[in-house]
Design an enzyme around this catalytic site. Structure first.
Site, PDB file in Angstrom:
ATOM      1  CG  HIS A   1      -0.300   0.087   2.529  1.00 51.10           C
ATOM      2  ND1 HIS A   1       0.466  -0.941   3.034  1.00 51.10           N
ATOM      3  CD2 HIS A   1      -0.285   1.067   3.480  1.00 51.10           C
ATOM      4  CE1 HIS A   1       0.913  -0.609   4.232  1.00 51.10           C
ATOM      5  NE2 HIS A   1       0.481   0.608   4.519  1.00 51.10           N
TER       6      HIS A   1
ATOM      7  CG  ASP B   1       0.716  -1.732   7.479  1.00 52.00           C
ATOM      8  OD1 ASP B   1       1.634  -2.556   7.657  1.00 52.00           O
ATOM      9  OD2 ASP B   1       0.862  -0.503   7.626  1.00 52.00           O
TER      10      ASP B   1
ATOM     11  CG  HIS C   1      -0.005   4.314   4.757  1.00 48.13           C
ATOM     12  ND1 HIS C   1      -0.763   3.561   5.633  1.00 48.13           N
ATOM     13  CD2 HIS C   1      -0.806   5.360   4.379  1.00 48.13           C
ATOM     14  CE1 HIS C   1      -1.958   4.110   5.775  1.00 48.13           C
ATOM     15  NE2 HIS C   1      -2.007   5.197   5.023  1.00 48.13           N
TER      16      HIS C   1
ATOM     17  CG  ASP D   1       4.937   2.777   7.293  1.00 48.12           C
ATOM     18  OD1 ASP D   1       4.052   3.213   6.538  1.00 48.12           O
ATOM     19  OD2 ASP D   1       4.709   1.942   8.194  1.00 48.12           O
ATOM     20  CG  HIS D   2       4.297  -0.309   4.263  1.00 54.43           C
ATOM     21  ND1 HIS D   2       4.335  -1.661   4.517  1.00 54.43           N
ATOM     22  CD2 HIS D   2       3.870   0.281   5.413  1.00 54.43           C
ATOM     23  CE1 HIS D   2       3.936  -1.886   5.762  1.00 54.43           C
ATOM     24  NE2 HIS D   2       3.650  -0.723   6.320  1.00 54.43           N
TER      25      HIS D   2
ATOM     26  CG  HIS E   1       4.061  -3.234  10.514  1.00 57.27           C
ATOM     27  ND1 HIS E   1       3.083  -2.554  11.197  1.00 57.27           N
ATOM     28  CD2 HIS E   1       4.430  -2.425   9.484  1.00 57.27           C
ATOM     29  CE1 HIS E   1       2.847  -1.395  10.602  1.00 57.27           C
ATOM     30  NE2 HIS E   1       3.659  -1.295   9.553  1.00 57.27           N
TER      31      HIS E   1
END
Length: 299
Positions: free
Chosen positions: A60, A207, A62, A64-65, A265
């Site tokens: 996805h 996530d 975001h 941090d990914h 995570h």
């Protein structure tokens, strides 16, 4: 084949944990799942190699990914990579990468192909396939499943010698499932190979909150890497932010009959993963807590 964890922290890095990035290395190819900030630093430490055949799968959009993809691409170019690279991700992935390359004004030494996820099966070749399932997160997100195709049985050297098959190219042909002719006799692969060996299944949740759909999607995985952002004491926080607890991850693994669960995570609020492991093991027997640069050999 091995799993290599390059980043295991959630949302923000810690002194000991980078942001989300997991690699599956098999037969000289690297399959990377997510690339949080500074992924190229952990990748360099891993020794996986800058010019290998490679695919990146983004769960996805975001930061941090996915933000680490940009630094990774730049570093690969500085290392004179020439091998093409494929990137898969949700809607917006192409615009995200193209806009940043344009604004930052950097060129690449290698071609990239960006694929927006539209179907469940997003990649397949003669050895493995990659499937996706919608995750339950705060934005559009996907979980991934790597499915290795069944492999030929083990080669029986003694049987091959009994049949008078000379070592070398003919052995290789049989191991690859092809018939051969020796002294005008046709020899089939099954005459020298054992039973076919089932391929491995490896799941990457990204996530997500736990869902029945994911339990079905990850059924009988050999390894499942699952969101374990919180402990049970923060279960409401997990729900509010669309994440999972370690215990919920273990419940998904148990219901899906997963052989081995890997927790990752972790929220930066936790100094270690002792309690994550304890809570998960109340539900599932085989649990590992991921650490940066952890390698898991998959046999």
């Amino acid at each position: 084949m091995k799993l290599v964890f390059l980043g295991t922290s959630a949302a923000q890095p810690t002194e000991n944990r980078g942001l989300s990035c997991i690699c599956l290395e098999r037969e000289g190819e690297v399959l990377m799942f997510d690339a949080g900030e500074a992924a190229q630093i952990s990748y360099m430490k891993s020794g996986l190699g800058w010019n290998k055949k490679m695919k990146i799968f983004v769960t996805h959009l975001h930061g941090d990914h996915c933000v680490g993809i940009l630094g990774l691409l730049q570093t690969m170019s500085m290392q004179n990579r020439t091998e093409s690279l494929e990137i898969f991700g949700p809607s917006g992935i192409e615009e995200f990468i193209a806009a940043n390359i344009k604004v930052l004004n950097f060129g690449l030494s290698f071609p990239i192909l960006i694929n927006t996820i539209k179907d469940e099966k997003i990649f397949e070749d003669e050895k493995f396939l990659i499937r996706t399932c919608k995750a339950n997160h705060s934005i559009i997100a996907f979980s991934y499943l790597f499915e290795e195709k069944d492999k030929p049985g083990r080669f029986n050297v003694e049987k091959a010698k009994e049949l008078g098959i000379p070592e070398g190219e003919l052995w290789n042909k049989l191991q690859n499932g092809n018939e051969i002719t020796v002294n005008e006799k046709i020899i089939k692969p099954e005459q020298v190979l054992g039973e076919r060996r089932p391929g491995k299944k490896i799941g990457i949740s990204g996530d997500t909150m736990p869902t029945k759909e994911l339990e079905e999607f990850f059924e009988e995985c050999d390894y499942l890497v699952f969101d374990s952002t919180f402990l049970e004491a923060e279960k409401q926080k997990a729900q509010d932010t669309c994440h999972s607890t370690a215990k919920q991850a273990a419940t998904v693994a148990k219901n899906a009959k997963v052989k081995n669960l890997v927790l990752t995570h972790f929220s930066a609020r936790y100094r270690d993963e002792v309690e994550h492991l304890r809570e998960a093991k109340e539900i599932h027997d085989s649990v590992i807590t991921a650490k940066d640069l952890l390698e898991i050999e998959i046999k």
